[in-house]
Design a protein around this motif. Sequence first.
Motif, short mmCIF file in Angstrom:
data_model
loop_
_atom_site.label_atom_id
_atom_site.label_comp_id
_atom_site.label_asym_id
_atom_site.label_seq_id
_atom_site.Cartn_x
_atom_site.Cartn_y
_atom_site.Cartn_z
N THR A 217 -28.73 3.86 15.75
CA THR A 217 -27.85 4.71 14.95
C THR A 217 -28.73 5.66 14.14
OG1 THR A 217 -27.78 3.07 13.17
CG2 THR A 217 -25.98 3.02 14.80
N ALA A 218 -28.11 6.69 13.60
CA ALA A 218 -28.88 7.81 13.07
C ALA A 218 -29.77 7.44 11.89
CB ALA A 218 -27.92 8.94 12.66
N THR A 631 -15.23 4.42 15.10
CA THR A 631 -16.13 5.39 15.71
C THR A 631 -17.26 5.69 14.73
OG1 THR A 631 -14.31 6.42 16.92
CG2 THR A 631 -16.33 7.69 16.68
N ILE A 632 -18.49 5.59 15.20
CA ILE A 632 -19.65 5.94 14.38
C ILE A 632 -20.41 7.05 15.11
CG2 ILE A 632 -21.75 5.14 13.25
CD1 ILE A 632 -19.31 2.55 14.48
N LEU A 633 -20.36 8.24 14.55
CA LEU A 633 -21.03 9.40 15.13
C LEU A 633 -22.19 9.80 14.22
CD1 LEU A 633 -17.92 11.59 16.06
CD2 LEU A 633 -19.18 10.01 17.54
N GLY A 634 -23.33 10.09 14.80
CA GLY A 634 -24.47 10.46 13.97
C GLY A 634 -25.48 11.28 14.75
N PRO A 675 -28.94 12.20 19.00
CA PRO A 675 -27.53 11.89 18.76
C PRO A 675 -27.23 10.42 19.05
CG PRO A 675 -27.75 12.96 20.88
CD PRO A 675 -29.13 12.93 20.27
N SER A 676 -26.23 9.88 18.40
CA SER A 676 -25.79 8.52 18.67
C SER A 676 -24.27 8.45 18.53
CB SER A 676 -26.45 7.51 17.73
OG SER A 676 -26.08 7.76 16.39
N VAL A 677 -23.66 7.73 19.46
CA VAL A 677 -22.21 7.51 19.44
C VAL A 677 -21.98 6.02 19.65
CG1 VAL A 677 -20.00 8.05 20.52
CG2 VAL A 677 -21.78 9.80 20.43
N SER A 694 -27.07 6.74 22.99
CA SER A 694 -28.06 7.25 22.04
C SER A 694 -29.23 7.84 22.81
CB SER A 694 -28.54 6.15 21.10
OG SER A 694 -29.22 5.13 21.81
N ARG A 695 -29.98 8.65 22.09
CA ARG A 695 -31.21 9.22 22.62
C ARG A 695 -32.35 8.81 21.69
NH1 ARG A 695 -32.69 13.12 26.31
NH2 ARG A 695 -34.45 14.48 25.81
#
Length: 964
Positions: A217-218, A631-634, A675-677, A694-695
């Motif tokens: 996660t971010a 939803t966790i977007l970062g 990015p992470s989803v 994620s990357r």
Amino acid sequence: MRNLVIVILSLISTIAYSQKGTIRGTVYDGTTGETLVGVSVVIKDTYTGTATDLDGKFALQTNPGIYDLQLSFISFQSLIVEGVEVKADEVTVLNNLELGESTVELEDVVVTARAIRNTEAALQTMKAKSSVMLDGISAAKMELIGDGTAVEAAKRVTGVTIEDGKYVYVRGLGDRYSKTTLNGVDIPGLDPDRNSLQMDIFPSNLIDNMMVSKNFTAEMPADFTGGLLNVSTRDFPDRKVFSVSAGTAFNPDVHLNEDFLSYDGGGTDFLGFDDGTRALPDRARQSNIPTPISGAPQNEVVDFIRSFNPQLGAKEQTSLMDYSLGFSFGNQIDLDSESAKAPKLGYIFSLSYKNEYDFDSDVQYGEYQKQIDPDSYEMRYATLQNGAVGERNVLVGMLGGIAYKTNFNKYRFTAMHLQNGVSRAGKFSIDNDASAVGQSGYYAESDNLEYNQRSLTNFLLSGTHVFQESGWEVDWRLSPTFSSSQDPDIRKTAFTFRSDDDVMFNAGAGGNPTRIWRELSEINATAKMDITKEYQFGEEDATLKFGVSHNYKQRDYEILFFDVQFFGGQSWEEPDASQVLNPENLYPNQPNAIYYQSGNNNPNPNAYESNVHNTAAYLSNEISLFSNFKTILGVRMENYVQRHTGRDQSYASGDTRNGRNLDNDKVLESLDFFPSVNLIYALSEQQNLRAAYSRTIARPSFKELSFAQILDPISNRIFNGSLFPYSDWDGNLVETRINNLDLRWELFGDRAQNVSASVFYKQFDKPIELVRIPEQQTSTEYQPRNVGDGQLYGFEFEFSKNLDFVSPLLKYFSINSNVTLVKSEIEMTDAEYSARKTYEKTGESIDDTREMAGQSPYVINAGLTYNNYESGLAAGLFYNVKGETLSIVGGGLFPDIYVSPFHSLNLSVNKKFGEDQNTKVDFKVSNLLNQKQESYYHSYEAENQVYNIFNPGRTFSVGLSYQF
């Protein structure tokens, strides 16, 4: 001075109120697993009460007796804890108090104090509600089981593999793709080239929890792929900690062995560092050291020779048994015992000491080649080494901290120092085959003496501030780390045999006696700030997170090399390394007339300075789009710049036209967005379906991105920095960027029971692997290189189950296991594919793909545990194995190197004694199956041949600890 007076008065006040007892506890949100701030905690039917602070913790002092506690918080059901027993001058701890959300008026929830103290419900809730795929172990569970160190406790975390008894890997991915942080901050280990921290130095009673995040996660650092392990140490112990421990271990193959090899060290070896006995002589750093060739006066040459330690030979002596000692204490103090909301001061300190021996009388190293004839399948050896190695390993660990907090603010300072010293002595026979490509052919006998000392000092200053009314929280951390690694006076003395009775030192065969000094120092400084805002999205709770960080690293590295020369001929009666530097053999005495010659150019090609600036910022938002769906977007940004000062051998030798010299030049620069989803659908209260993308990234180390050439003096293998170009390598090593996809179903039960199934996919762009250099055929040299793009597919199944469903008689038994299956694939570069085709055997069909180096095709962890809390008896049988793994990539003449599966089976038993179970006895057996650690060369239709073989043997250990 004022603060000191306050502390002294507080201590006096504490003594004055010693007839009272204390209730301490932590309150969690039963829905999210997070701690709750501001919960009212009252002794029922009285006015005695307090409120939880920013950590969700509370403390109440009262007279001895049995009480009921009432906990209440707006929009939550009240909780009544019955039967809380308070004893004079003692602390009663309620580990996990959970409040459930309430939208209608319901009756109070009633539980008993004993049930509260013996659950791990909060950790289970946190795992179930976490925004990432999370596994871990809490302090309560570690105390219940009785694990002595962090590495023992980590064995119980799902998906974790322990390497070398101290390093934690996740999902079978190696060190490059695993990462360890301490209290949420990057910290290098004793080996500065590892991402993983040495875990056997942390006593478990100083750990609050250990959590493994299996996806990104971010807010996390982006340089991991397999898993991120964070170790959180305690800052406010729930109760007074004052314990001592001692242990010993016996391995029949190692201890009390009269053939153990060693050599004379310094007076402080037992503390893990050299006292100067092995120090580099002062005049050795001069540009022109005194030699007969340079025309220096005879007395200066003689004095310089005698400034070196004369011991070159390993000697036999009886090895002792392993032993360890530990001491820790800590407590928390109410700075105003009259106030329920008084500021608190917490402190904790630990000191640990380990002295371990290792001895293997049958160490083997092999260098093998393929036959040029395509119809000849068996490999031929180039060099074989057989011998014995004795090792003494000393580890000293110190950890201390102090913390101060009010209800909504906390400040913390911790310091840690690790000191490690390893003394090693070996004797080897060396057989070199002249018929192998690039080999001269000889037989030699070698004595090797080594000492490595490493130290690490880390400081952490942090603060947390909660603004309850507005929903904001600020967390900041400053953490510098100072580390060093020194190899003072590595000595190799190899006699070459021209016949049975004719020995000499031959530079073209076994080599002249050599001495090496290596020194590395590194600074790692981290500063970070995280800001969290709780708010409402529709009718659901939501969380906004953002933050910044900066990490600075600087490393200085140097290797100095000296070898023995002879002013005239040589004559040796016997190949005895211990006699080489006797006075009669030193210059100007003939026939040997020994003197020392420097192998160091100016500037030194084996010295470099490197530094890194990594600036990061992130933004993350967690919202529930509809009921049961989170939803966790970062996105995280990292600007990474690595610079290097160093030069290659050509430039150092004076060839400034063709040689390369870097002066604080950029060797790596990138601005990346990660990015992470994370999507979480709650199928039920304890059942989730997760999906994540994620990357992430894997970057080369300082050593890998350098001109360094590092010799392993025992195996005679050479590591080359990636900046050296070859015909099939341009010298430009770059990062590996990884795309990660995860899908997981998980079901949680009580008592830490769970079951889950996962599938995952990872795509690697330019992965870094260690490659045998095809052009270097006369020596054994390796280099880190980017290879072709790779990918892997994986399946993971894990479960933990109590066996009381089989029979009530098995209520204290539980089993756990996780199995990971992986299919990995690398697309070969054109150069690698062409080199492999050149040596293709008849009947062999070489494809342009192969498996990834370092990735096991399968990993199996299993454990059977017995835990009877009432009787204080706990036991466990733990098994781990990794499948056959490609370790070093060959090519052309040189075969690939694989690591054999090592079936690790360990038994641990511990028993607590006494009315309060303050005394604990541990018994462990390591490597029950007496497995060997083997690496081997593999070639088509050929018998596997030895690369390395070590036999760790079977070790029995016993320990005793007492908590006052």
